[in-house]
Design an enzyme around this catalytic site. Structure first.
Site, PDB file in Angstrom:
ATOM      1  N   HIS A 193       0.846  -1.197   0.000  1.00 29.23           N
ATOM      2  CA  HIS A 193       0.000   0.000   0.000  1.00 29.23           C
ATOM      3  C   HIS A 193       0.886   1.254   0.000  1.00 29.23           C
ATOM      4  O   HIS A 193       0.684   2.170  -0.801  1.00 29.23           O
ATOM      5  CB  HIS A 193      -0.923  -0.003   1.215  1.00 29.23           C
ATOM      6  CG  HIS A 193      -1.621   1.300   1.465  1.00 29.23           C
ATOM      7  ND1 HIS A 193      -2.628   1.771   0.659  1.00 29.23           N
ATOM      8  CD2 HIS A 193      -1.437   2.252   2.418  1.00 29.23           C
ATOM      9  CE1 HIS A 193      -3.042   2.944   1.107  1.00 29.23           C
ATOM     10  NE2 HIS A 193      -2.335   3.273   2.182  1.00 29.23           N
ATOM     11  N   ASP A 213       6.393  22.697 -25.837  1.00 27.69           N
ATOM     12  CA  ASP A 213       6.400  21.321 -25.334  1.00 27.69           C
ATOM     13  C   ASP A 213       7.463  21.250 -24.246  1.00 27.69           C
ATOM     14  O   ASP A 213       8.085  22.267 -23.912  1.00 27.69           O
ATOM     15  CB  ASP A 213       6.738  20.328 -26.473  1.00 27.69           C
ATOM     16  CG  ASP A 213       6.213  18.927 -26.164  1.00 27.69           C
ATOM     17  OD1 ASP A 213       6.504  18.420 -25.065  1.00 27.69           O
ATOM     18  OD2 ASP A 213       5.506  18.356 -27.016  1.00 27.69           O
ATOM     19  N   TRP A 241       7.330  -0.127   3.789  1.00 22.67           N
ATOM     20  CA  TRP A 241       7.826   0.605   2.604  1.00 22.67           C
ATOM     21  C   TRP A 241       9.188   1.209   2.907  1.00 22.67           C
ATOM     22  O   TRP A 241       9.938   1.549   1.996  1.00 22.67           O
ATOM     23  CB  TRP A 241       6.834   1.672   2.159  1.00 22.67           C
ATOM     24  CG  TRP A 241       6.925   2.985   2.879  1.00 22.67           C
ATOM     25  CD1 TRP A 241       6.342   3.293   4.063  1.00 22.67           C
ATOM     26  CD2 TRP A 241       7.650   4.148   2.469  1.00 22.67           C
ATOM     27  NE1 TRP A 241       6.658   4.572   4.425  1.00 22.67           N
ATOM     28  CE2 TRP A 241       7.460   5.129   3.477  1.00 22.67           C
ATOM     29  CE3 TRP A 241       8.448   4.478   1.367  1.00 22.67           C
ATOM     30  CZ2 TRP A 241       8.045   6.396   3.397  1.00 22.67           C
ATOM     31  CZ3 TRP A 241       9.019   5.750   1.306  1.00 22.67           C
ATOM     32  CH2 TRP A 241       8.816   6.677   2.302  1.00 22.67           C
ATOM     33  N   SER A 282      13.054   6.727 -13.360  1.00 18.07           N
ATOM     34  CA  SER A 282      11.947   7.451 -13.988  1.00 18.07           C
ATOM     35  C   SER A 282      11.774   8.840 -13.361  1.00 18.07           C
ATOM     36  O   SER A 282      11.639   9.840 -14.079  1.00 18.07           O
ATOM     37  CB  SER A 282      10.668   6.628 -13.836  1.00 18.07           C
ATOM     38  OG  SER A 282       9.543   7.437 -14.028  1.00 18.07           O
ATOM     39  N   SER A 283      11.823   8.897 -12.027  1.00 23.76           N
ATOM     40  CA  SER A 283      11.651  10.194 -11.356  1.00 23.76           C
ATOM     41  C   SER A 283      12.781  11.147 -11.695  1.00 23.76           C
ATOM     42  O   SER A 283      12.552  12.338 -11.907  1.00 23.76           O
ATOM     43  CB  SER A 283      11.629  10.015  -9.841  1.00 23.76           C
ATOM     44  OG  SER A 283      10.506   9.313  -9.460  1.00 23.76           O
ATOM     45  N   HIS A 337      12.832  12.193   3.942  1.00 30.97           N
ATOM     46  CA  HIS A 337      12.192  13.447   4.322  1.00 30.97           C
ATOM     47  C   HIS A 337      12.009  14.401   3.155  1.00 30.97           C
ATOM     48  O   HIS A 337      10.904  14.886   2.938  1.00 30.97           O
ATOM     49  CB  HIS A 337      12.801  14.120   5.545  1.00 30.97           C
ATOM     50  CG  HIS A 337      11.767  15.043   6.113  1.00 30.97           C
ATOM     51  ND1 HIS A 337      10.700  14.589   6.838  1.00 30.97           N
ATOM     52  CD2 HIS A 337      11.545  16.348   5.920  1.00 30.97           C
ATOM     53  CE1 HIS A 337       9.888  15.586   7.084  1.00 30.97           C
ATOM     54  NE2 HIS A 337      10.368  16.664   6.550  1.00 30.97           N
ATOM     55  N   GLU A 375      11.599  13.482   0.302  1.00 32.60           N
ATOM     56  CA  GLU A 375      10.560  12.801  -0.476  1.00 32.60           C
ATOM     57  C   GLU A 375       9.154  13.261  -0.070  1.00 32.60           C
ATOM     58  O   GLU A 375       8.295  13.467  -0.925  1.00 32.60           O
ATOM     59  CB  GLU A 375      10.693  11.283  -0.301  1.00 32.60           C
ATOM     60  CG  GLU A 375       9.515  10.457  -0.788  1.00 32.60           C
ATOM     61  CD  GLU A 375       9.376  10.416  -2.299  1.00 32.60           C
ATOM     62  OE1 GLU A 375      10.321  10.850  -2.992  1.00 32.60           O
ATOM     63  OE2 GLU A 375       8.318   9.977  -2.776  1.00 32.60           O
ATOM     64  N   TYR A 425       8.340  16.122   0.986  1.00 29.67           N
ATOM     65  CA  TYR A 425       8.126  17.446   0.397  1.00 29.67           C
ATOM     66  C   TYR A 425       7.993  17.374  -1.107  1.00 29.67           C
ATOM     67  O   TYR A 425       7.297  18.190  -1.713  1.00 29.67           O
ATOM     68  CB  TYR A 425       9.228  18.417   0.830  1.00 29.67           C
ATOM     69  CG  TYR A 425       9.107  18.709   2.302  1.00 29.67           C
ATOM     70  CD1 TYR A 425       7.980  19.354   2.793  1.00 29.67           C
ATOM     71  CD2 TYR A 425      10.068  18.294   3.202  1.00 29.67           C
ATOM     72  CE1 TYR A 425       7.821  19.574   4.137  1.00 29.67           C
ATOM     73  CE2 TYR A 425       9.919  18.515   4.557  1.00 29.67           C
ATOM     74  CZ  TYR A 425       8.789  19.155   5.026  1.00 29.67           C
ATOM     75  OH  TYR A 425       8.625  19.360   6.354  1.00 29.67           O
ATOM     76  N   SER A 481      -2.090  27.260  -4.539  1.00 32.92           N
ATOM     77  CA  SER A 481      -1.790  28.675  -4.730  1.00 32.92           C
ATOM     78  C   SER A 481      -2.335  29.219  -6.052  1.00 32.92           C
ATOM     79  O   SER A 481      -2.344  30.427  -6.270  1.00 32.92           O
ATOM     80  CB  SER A 481      -0.280  28.915  -4.689  1.00 32.92           C
ATOM     81  OG  SER A 481       0.249  28.461  -3.477  1.00 32.92           O
ATOM     82  N   HIS A 498      14.367  13.128  12.561  1.00 31.94           N
ATOM     83  CA  HIS A 498      13.149  13.157  13.383  1.00 31.94           C
ATOM     84  C   HIS A 498      12.254  11.947  13.114  1.00 31.94           C
ATOM     85  O   HIS A 498      11.273  11.751  13.814  1.00 31.94           O
ATOM     86  CB  HIS A 498      12.382  14.483  13.240  1.00 31.94           C
ATOM     87  CG  HIS A 498      11.739  14.716  11.919  1.00 31.94           C
ATOM     88  ND1 HIS A 498      11.616  15.947  11.352  1.00 31.94           N
ATOM     89  CD2 HIS A 498      11.158  13.866  11.047  1.00 31.94           C
ATOM     90  CE1 HIS A 498      11.000  15.851  10.194  1.00 31.94           C
ATOM     91  NE2 HIS A 498      10.715  14.608   9.985  1.00 31.94           N
ATOM     92  N   HIS A 499      12.603  11.156  12.103  1.00 31.00           N
ATOM     93  CA  HIS A 499      11.881   9.902  11.882  1.00 31.00           C
ATOM     94  C   HIS A 499      12.446   8.794  12.756  1.00 31.00           C
ATOM     95  O   HIS A 499      11.946   7.675  12.743  1.00 31.00           O
ATOM     96  CB  HIS A 499      11.980   9.477  10.424  1.00 31.00           C
ATOM     97  CG  HIS A 499      11.318  10.434   9.482  1.00 31.00           C
ATOM     98  ND1 HIS A 499      10.012  10.301   9.102  1.00 31.00           N
ATOM     99  CD2 HIS A 499      11.771  11.549   8.870  1.00 31.00           C
ATOM    100  CE1 HIS A 499       9.696  11.296   8.282  1.00 31.00           C
ATOM    101  NE2 HIS A 499      10.743  12.058   8.131  1.00 31.00           N
ATOM    102  N   THR A 558       6.008  27.059   6.715  1.00 36.21           N
ATOM    103  CA  THR A 558       4.717  26.427   6.428  1.00 36.21           C
ATOM    104  C   THR A 558       3.589  27.314   6.937  1.00 36.21           C
ATOM    105  O   THR A 558       2.564  27.483   6.261  1.00 36.21           O
ATOM    106  CB  THR A 558       4.640  25.035   7.087  1.00 36.21           C
ATOM    107  OG1 THR A 558       5.869  24.348   6.833  1.00 36.21           O
ATOM    108  CG2 THR A 558       3.498  24.230   6.533  1.00 36.21           C
ATOM    109  N   LYS A 587       2.894  30.105   4.592  1.00 37.12           N
ATOM    110  CA  LYS A 587       2.066  29.693   3.456  1.00 37.12           C
ATOM    111  C   LYS A 587       0.588  29.686   3.832  1.00 37.12           C
ATOM    112  O   LYS A 587      -0.257  30.220   3.116  1.00 37.12           O
ATOM    113  CB  LYS A 587       2.484  28.301   2.987  1.00 37.12           C
ATOM    114  CG  LYS A 587       3.762  28.343   2.196  1.00 37.12           C
ATOM    115  CD  LYS A 587       4.063  27.003   1.604  1.00 37.12           C
ATOM    116  CE  LYS A 587       5.019  27.144   0.448  1.00 37.12           C
ATOM    117  NZ  LYS A 587       4.441  27.828  -0.703  1.00 37.12           N
ATOM    118  N   ARG A 621       1.483   1.023  15.063  1.00 33.88           N
ATOM    119  CA  ARG A 621       1.121   0.854  13.656  1.00 33.88           C
ATOM    120  C   ARG A 621       1.612  -0.517  13.171  1.00 33.88           C
ATOM    121  O   ARG A 621       2.372  -1.198  13.853  1.00 33.88           O
ATOM    122  CB  ARG A 621       1.727   1.967  12.815  1.00 33.88           C
ATOM    123  CG  ARG A 621       3.226   2.046  12.887  1.00 33.88           C
ATOM    124  CD  ARG A 621       3.758   3.299  12.244  1.00 33.88           C
ATOM    125  NE  ARG A 621       3.655   3.244  10.789  1.00 33.88           N
ATOM    126  CZ  ARG A 621       4.517   3.845   9.961  1.00 33.88           C
ATOM    127  NH1 ARG A 621       5.526   4.551  10.439  1.00 33.88           N
ATOM    128  NH2 ARG A 621       4.375   3.771   8.659  1.00 33.88           N
TER     129      ARG A 621
END
Lengths: 49, 539, 288
Positions: B82, B111, B147, B174-175, B258, B260, B262, B273, B307-308, B333, B336, B455
């Site tokens: 998932h 293009d 994951w 690809s990314s 991290h 990622e 963002y 926006s 922090h993870h 943040t 924003k 979890r």
């Protein structure tokens, strides 16, 4: 490929722009490869010293 | 309205129709940014429902205590797949799809700069996901180590392990190719007069996202390569018995991970926006502050990864540093959120589906930001870490953040893409069902986490039963109501009411609304005029 | 242009339905006799150690800061949504696009709030990190799937795993109701016994994959990592003996949901007696 047979008007006479596109692409690609191999080299160094 | 370029562009659109390749060649050999964008979006939609099916099974198993549907091993595979499918298959390709569609149009380019590379970066993805999803069929079933792929656990899995690693490699390539294309396009193909500080925020946020991708995807590739060599070639990067370090993987992974998150949310900031000013009929408040806030969030994302992993046993100095750095992210943040609020302030608001989803984003992403701030507090994080509180937090920022922003973007630009309007009533049903049942699904998970439910467990103590049942019911309705989305789009493409003129929304600004609807096959074959650019860049 | 034809009617219906559902959910909560069961489980436990109380107060402070910021920000948003809508005849003030003074204010105030939050949090980090002068050391080793506890220098060491009743009921389609099992999935065959009013230091490690030792009432969670010995500590209040339960908090394979932690906190005298009994029993078992 169909879309490249007839260059688009905005691009066909702009050789300078083509050059800049190529240069930016190479620079960014170089950064990616430097990150990838630099990172692996760093880890190998850490693992062996 | 400047009539001349508009009609010329229209004439070109008619002319280009003759050169559009037909049949399967149009898609397999696609080099047109719109065709590739469409393929990305369709792919993302398929993956969204695939990952969603896994989520439905997870919620069904957690509906009540005891194991009823799948065994514990399959459950772990479900949570792992998932996560992987939603992150790499649904959210990220959706953003690349929107980038493909909108960036050339919004900067006045014909293009993307590298159309063939664009084709390659899309066509890698289906193969990557066929490889990943077919791991369900191999002995030992799909990867089940989460994951995040933490060793040593992830090294315990057999046949699915190399499939996972190679699939990640392909997604990463690809990314990276997609990001290179975006950078090169924005740097070189802007129309004359489209200076950097006149670009729409979606373009800005994607430019910054691309730099994040270029910097961290190679690190992920390196990390999974080391996992691969640990598994097959006897190295001990992460193997404690061989002198390696399992925590090192976590540092590397979250150095990627991290930024990622963002990567998944910054383009969402961009979309919101665009939408909030359009339906407030007011230019965006603090445009430059928004750009700088995005850049500072991107910068900070590189120095907060630990922090993870507050519970892995970091020294006090590291805990303090990562706590302060993480809390600092609340400042840009906050800027924003305040700017979006100020944009609505004394506007002339209407509530069409894109605006509704943007507002849901605004409220619910902010709630996710609050729980994020709480998670940054190290002592409290010792209680929250690896509980459902974290699950609630990241679904608030990823589903009501990224996914709602993607849906808002599609509802905003769909009339431009197909030249037809969708069924607003159905889209509003889609919105209300999503917004309400999203909260029924995820809000109780805050309670579960605080009450002590970890979890990634397939079964739980009976005191967690009530809120799990509420959450599962919310999950089923939320999941089912998403089926409305492809139906609404399909109905719109087939038989939606035609949109006249260039603007589908009276308050919409930007170059995309200077092109006819549907947008011509080749976007700006004649660069937009200064007047068009100035009109789009009113801020 | 395309105007809303339906208004927000479906939303209002659905909101009412959701409110009714929530009320329906709240009713059994009021009828629930146990203070910390089912619907009443909404917040962190205050716990029984100085750490857990400190953590709880930091958590509640952060929570209320978020609530008040939320009230303020959401209040402004909702005000705009209600009063600045076009259907009320609101006309957009297109000059309102920039205001340096306001922007400085809403950058500075959050910084000050964050500093205010960071200070107690930093104190908490120092408190939790101070594992010196422990009176009892216990080595905790996670494995797939259970815990081994070794009382350092006391000659006592045992393995603690999920109890047999939970195990039987937790099988796929076991036919046994989890509700019929006391402390389903939160019970072990051999609980960890500690004295109250004593600073206990844990030396946490693992043999196979990463696990995490967590008891919410103690306010500590520490990852058990192969090759690492992490330290953590707790001191159960002298007046709070009792049984405290937690479970592994780091995904560790198919048995991850099935490795609970049960700590029996007893008086110092009872602990000494238990320790003596346990050491004798283990000696007898080893020599037989």
């Amino acid at each position: 490929m169909a879309s490249s047979e007839q260059p688009l008007p905005a691009r066909q006479d702009d050789a300078g722009r083509r050059k800049r596109v190529r240069r930016t692409t190479l620079v960014v690609t170089f950064v990616v490869l430097a990150f990838y191999f630099g990172f692996i080299a760093m880890m190998l160094y850490r693992a062996t010293h | 309205m400047a009539e001349t370029p508009h009609t010329e562009a229209h004439a070109h659109a008619e002319h280009d129709h003759d050169h559009k390749p037909h049949g399967w060649r149009r898609w397999v050999f696609a080099t047109n940014h719109k065709d590739i964008g469409t393929m990305y979006l369709v792919f993302s939609c398929i993956m969204f429902f695939t990952g969603g099916a896994f989520a439905m099974m997870i919620r069904a198993e957690l509906f009540k205590p005891g194991l009823q549907i799948v065994d514990a091993g399959v459950f772990n595979s479900l949570t792992t797949m998932h996560g992987l499918v939603m992150i790499f298959g649904a959210i990220m390709p959706a953003w690349v799809g929107l980038a493909n569609w909108m960036i050339p149009i919004q900067i006045g380019a014909p293009d993307m700069a590298l159309p063939r590379l664009n084709n390659l970066s899309f066509w890698i993805l289906p193969f990557a996901f066929v490889l990943l999803l077919s791991s369900w069929l191999v002995p030992g079933s799909a990867p089940a180590g989460g994951w995040t792929m933490y060793p040593p656990l992830t090294l315990q899995f057999g046949a699915s392990f190399p499939m996972l690693i190679f699939a990640i490699h392909m997604m990463g390539i690809s990314s990276i190719l997609g990001a290179i294309n975006v950078i090169v396009t924005i740097m070189n193909l802007r129309a004359p007069g489209m200076t950097l500080l006149r670009m729409p925020l979606f373009v800005w946020t994607w430019l910054i996202t691309s730099f994040l991708l270029v910097a961290v995807m190679p690190v992920l590739a390196g990390a999974v390569t080391m996992l691969l060599t640990d598994h097959f070639f006897g190295t001990s990067f992460f193997n404690a018995a061989g002198g390696g370090d399992p925590v090192m993987f976590q540092h590397i992974f979250w150095f990627f991970g991290h930024p990622e998150v963002y990567i998944m949310i910054l383009p969402g900031f961009g979309v919101v926006s665009e939408i909030i000013p359009a339906f407030s009929r007011k230019p965006l408040f603090g445009y430059e502050a928004m750009v700088y806030a995005t850049a500072s969030i991107a910068f900070l994302s590189f120095i907060v990864w630990a922090h993870h992993m507050f519970t892995v046993g970091l020294p006090t100095s590291a805990l303090l540093f990562f706590m302060f750095a993480t809390m600092l992210i609340a400042v840009p943040t906050g800027v924003k959120v305040f700017n979006w609020t100020a944009t609505m302030w004394r506007g002339s608001l209407t509530f069409e589906p894109p605006m509704l989803f943007a507002l849901a984003f605004l409220f619910l992403f902010t709630i996710g930001g609050f729980s994020g701030l709480m998670l940054a507090m190290v002592p409290a994080d010792f209680q929250y870490q690896d509980t459902y509180f974290v699950v609630a937090h990241f679904h608030y920022v990823l589903v009501s953040g990224s996914a709602f922003a993607i849906i808002a973007g599609v509802y905003y630009w769909l009339p431009k893409w197909v030249g037809r309007m969708y069924d607003m009533t159905l889209a509003k049903w889609h919105f209300w069902l999503s917004a309400i049942f999203f909260n029924v699904l995820f809000f109780p998970q805050h309670f579960l986490g605080l009450a002590g439910m970890p979890r990634r467990i397939p079964d739980y103590a009976v005191q967690f039963a009530d809120w799990n049942m509420v959450s599962s019911i919310g999950g089923f309705v939320f999941g089912l109501s998403q089926l409305l989305f492809p139906y609404i789009i399909w109905k719109c493409v087939r038989s939606g009411q035609r949109v006249e003129g260039t603007r589908a929304w009276d308050g919409a600004r930007g170059l995309e609304w200077e092109l006819p609807s549907p947008a011509p096959y080749h976007s700006w074959t004649i660069p937009p005029t200064e007047a068009m650019i100035a009109r789009g860049a009113e801020h | 242009m395309y105007r809303a034809r339906l208004g927000i009617r479906p939303g209002i219906w659905l909101s009412i339905a959701a409110l009714l559902a929530a009320a329906g959910a709240a009713l059994p909560a009021m009828a629930d006799e146990s203070p910390r069961g089912g619907w009443g489980l909404l917040n962190l436990p205050v716990g029984v150690t100085s750490i857990s109380r400190d953590v709880y107060s930091i958590h509640m402070m952060a929570f209320w800061v978020c609530v008040w910021i939320g009230v303020l920000v959401f209040g402004v948003m909702i005000w705009s949504i209600i009063f600045h809508r076009r259907s009320r005849g609101a006309v957009a003030d297109v000059t309102l696009v920039h205001n340096t003074k306001v922007e400085i204010v809403w950058t500075t105030i959050p910084v000050l709030i964050l500093v205010g939050m960071a200070i107690p949090a930093a104190h908490g980090i120092v408190l939790i990190g101070d594992d010196a002068h422990s009176q009892l050391d216990i080595k905790v080793t996670g494995f797939q799937w259970g815990w081994q506890y070794e009382y350092v220098g006391k000659g006592v060491s045992f393995i603690s795993k999920l109890d047999a009743k939970s195990m039987a009921a937790s099988e796929l389609d076991s036919g046994i109701s989890p509700y019929s099992v006391p402390h389903y999935l939160r019970n072990v065959d051999h609980p960890l016994v500690v004295p109250v009013g004593t600073k206990v230091r844990l030396l946490v490690t693992a043999v196979d994959v990463i696990h995490s030792w967590w008891v919410p009432d103690f306010g500590i969670k520490k990852d058990a990592i192969p090759g690492y010995i992490n330290t953590s500590w707790f001191e159960v209040d002298a007046n709070k003996p009792g049984v405290y339960r937690g479970q592994c908090a780091e995904l560790c394979g198919r048995g991850h949901g099935y490795m609970p932690i049960v700590v029996d906190a007893v008086s110092k005298a009872d602990f000494q007696a238990w320790l003596k009994r346990e050491a004798a029993a283990e000696k007898a078992a080893a020599s037989s």
